[in-house]
Design a protein around this motif. Structure first.
Motif, PDB file in Angstrom:
ATOM      1  N   SER A 189       0.990  -1.346  -0.152  1.00  0.00           N
ATOM      2  CA  SER A 189       0.415   0.033  -0.015  1.00  0.00           C
ATOM      3  C   SER A 189       0.407   0.731   0.341  1.00  0.00           C
ATOM      4  O   SER A 189      -0.129   2.088   0.442  1.00  0.00           O
ATOM      5  N   HIS A 201     -10.905  -4.677   2.932  1.00  0.00           N
ATOM      6  CA  HIS A 201     -10.292  -3.295   4.281  1.00  0.00           C
ATOM      7  C   HIS A 201     -10.742  -2.627   5.012  1.00  0.00           C
ATOM      8  O   HIS A 201     -11.865  -2.994   5.350  1.00  0.00           O
ATOM      9  N   SER A 231      -8.131  -5.293   0.065  1.00  0.00           N
ATOM     10  CA  SER A 231      -5.926  -5.475   0.470  1.00  0.00           C
ATOM     11  C   SER A 231      -5.503  -5.546   0.115  1.00  0.00           C
ATOM     12  O   SER A 231      -4.466  -5.846  -0.137  1.00  0.00           O
ATOM     13  N   HIS A 239      -6.272  -0.238  -3.833  1.00  0.00           N
ATOM     14  CA  HIS A 239      -4.851  -0.628  -4.620  1.00  0.00           C
ATOM     15  C   HIS A 239      -4.463  -1.054  -5.941  1.00  0.00           C
ATOM     16  O   HIS A 239      -3.190  -0.985  -6.069  1.00  0.00           O
ATOM     17  N   LYS A 297      -0.713   4.037  -3.270  1.00  0.00           N
ATOM     18  CA  LYS A 297      -0.435   2.902  -3.443  1.00  0.00           C
ATOM     19  C   LYS A 297       0.100   2.716  -4.881  1.00  0.00           C
ATOM     20  O   LYS A 297       1.720   3.367  -4.999  1.00  0.00           O
ATOM     21  N   ARG A 316       2.288 -10.283   3.409  1.00  0.00           N
ATOM     22  CA  ARG A 316       2.313  -9.590   1.780  1.00  0.00           C
ATOM     23  C   ARG A 316       2.938  -8.791   1.409  1.00  0.00           C
ATOM     24  O   ARG A 316       3.383  -7.968   1.764  1.00  0.00           O
TER      25      ARG A 316
END
Ligand code: DSN
Length: 427
Positions: A29, A120, A170, A198, A225, A359
């Motif tokens: 992000s 999110h 997300s 995103h 992001k 992630r």
């Protein structure tokens, strides 16, 4: 004279800047702004106020602010092929709050993705959706594909008949099947809203998805992001009535903002101008890099989700590191090696504090010029920490040496300038 407190703060910011120059940045992000956009953040725009819309302000002194805001709105509509744009929300969550204020009343049903499936927090009960007291119902999710179960979603939409069908994640690996749901949206007559935070930079470059072609009415987003702009927000729309567009504008101001952080709005305008030229190349390279990073990690024995689907179609990949101590431990070890990422829930997790996943995002690495071969190198550095459990301090030295080759910003007007030039203001 600067007090000890002042010196402390300056020193800590400087240390942070130096540290990030020596890190591999993989938070999905985050991104780096261009030098021209960053310059605007310390302009006089940062010290001023504007409320309302250009030409209809509540403060004097907005002559040039209005011109920039009008241009930003035009650039946003052109870049995202939308009929409507509001560049005033000051963040992605504020943009989401504005959409909720405009179109949802307490008690209304909105269908969304679930947190454990990568949604999110603003869509959760304890986030903005909860604050607006809407009833949020989650789509069925196909864990194998990391995407919505289309048949189940059609059934859910017909049963719940939501006022708004909301999408966006997300951990956004694959485009949502919005096109496949178009007939159902018409049948139940709901608004289609996607939080593209995103993937906004990918959408700008014609990658991942074309939300408005797919049938989305409203896109909300942050702008920092994959879209490499300032910390700010945006709302875009198509196929909305004039009344609906006005509802959004009123929800933004006076609904959820007063002044809209004019320096960020102007820096967004600059990034929008840059992305008219560079978005395609940047987005294509970002998606390629993410895919190669996934492949390389997988080949090195680090489980990456969705190998059969090519790992990702976005900037992000998700790793299951439960066999290597879990997301919390691995993220900390990686940080000790100057590799910055975040622990993340995977669909089977119940704890966001001790999840099994990590992630990674490839967008910021792409921004400083990394290509496919560099992703292979990054994967090796990660695997040494996560799988081989090498001493992170040792790996850190190799990370620092590797990062020395990537100090300039790409995909912007003054490409090749030092990525960290403005950080040096505090040295
Ligand atoms: N919390 C951000 C993320 O990392 O996805 C989104 O606001």
């Amino acid at each position: 004279m600067i007090t000890n407190d002042g010196q402390f703060i300056r020193q800590k910011v400087m240390e942070h800047n130096k540290w990030f120059e020596e890190c591999i940045p993989m938070i999905a992000s985050e991104n780096l702004m261009s030098p021209l956009a960053k310059e605007i953040l310390i302009s006089d725009f940062a010290d001023r106020y504007a409320e309302g819309l250009p030409g209809k302000r509540y403060y004097q002194g907005n002559i040039y602010v209005d011109e920039v805001e009008i241009r930003a709105t035009e650039l946003a509509k052109k870049l995202f092929e939308s009929e409507f744009a509001d560049v005033r929300p000051i963040s992605g969550t504020v943009a989401n709050m504005a959409v909720l204020f405009a179109f949802a009343n307490p008690g209304d049903t909105i269908t969304t993705c679930a947190l454990a499936q990568g949604a999110h927090i603003s869509t959760c009960e304890f986030g903005a959706f909860g604050q607006r007291a809407v009833r949020s119902v989650n789509y069925p999710f196909n864990v194998q594909d990391m995407n919505l179960d289309v048949d189940g979603t059609i059934k859910l939409l017909k049963k719940e008949r939501p006022k708004i069908a909301q999408f966006g994640l997300s951990v956004f690996l694959f485009p949502p099947p919005i096109r496949e749901l178009a007939d159902t949206f018409s049948e139940i007559d709901c608004l289609v809203w996607e939080d593209c935070a995103h993937v906004l930079g990918l959408v700008a470059g014609g990658q991942f998805q074309k939300p408005f072609e797919d049938g989305v009415n409203i896109v909300s987003s942050s702008t920092h992001k994959t879209f490499p702009g300032p910390n700010h927000g945006i709302i875009l729309g198509s196929n909305l009535t004039e009344e609906e567009e006005k509802k959004i504008q009123k929800a933004v101001f006076p609904g959820v903002t007063s002044s809209h952080h004019l320096h960020s709005m102007a820096a967004l305008a600059m990034t929008l101008a840059e992305m008219q030229v560079f978005a395609k190349d940047y987005a294509v390279q970002t998606c390629r890099n993410a895919r190669v990073l996934g492949e390389s990690l997988y080949e090195l024995g680090v489980p990456v989700l969705c190998p059969d689907l090519g790992f990702t179609r976005s900037h992000a990949i998700a790793l299951d590191v439960s066999a290597f101590g879990g997301g919390k431990e691995c993220a900390q070890l990686l940080e000790d090696a100057n590799i910055i990422c975040n622990k993340n829930m995977l669909p089977s997790d119940t704890s966001s504090v001790r999840p099994s996943g990590l992630r990674f995002g490839a967008q910021e690495m792409t921004r400083i010029g990394m290509k496919e071969d560099d992703m292979k190198m990054v994967a090796e550095l990660v695997a040494r920490v996560v799988r081989k459990k090498e001493d992170p301090k040792k790996v850190k030295e190799d990370v620092k040496a590797f990062k020395k080759g990537f100090t300039t910003i790409k995909y912007c007007f003054n490409e090749g300038e030092e990525a960290y030039r403005y950080h040096k203001l505090v040295e």
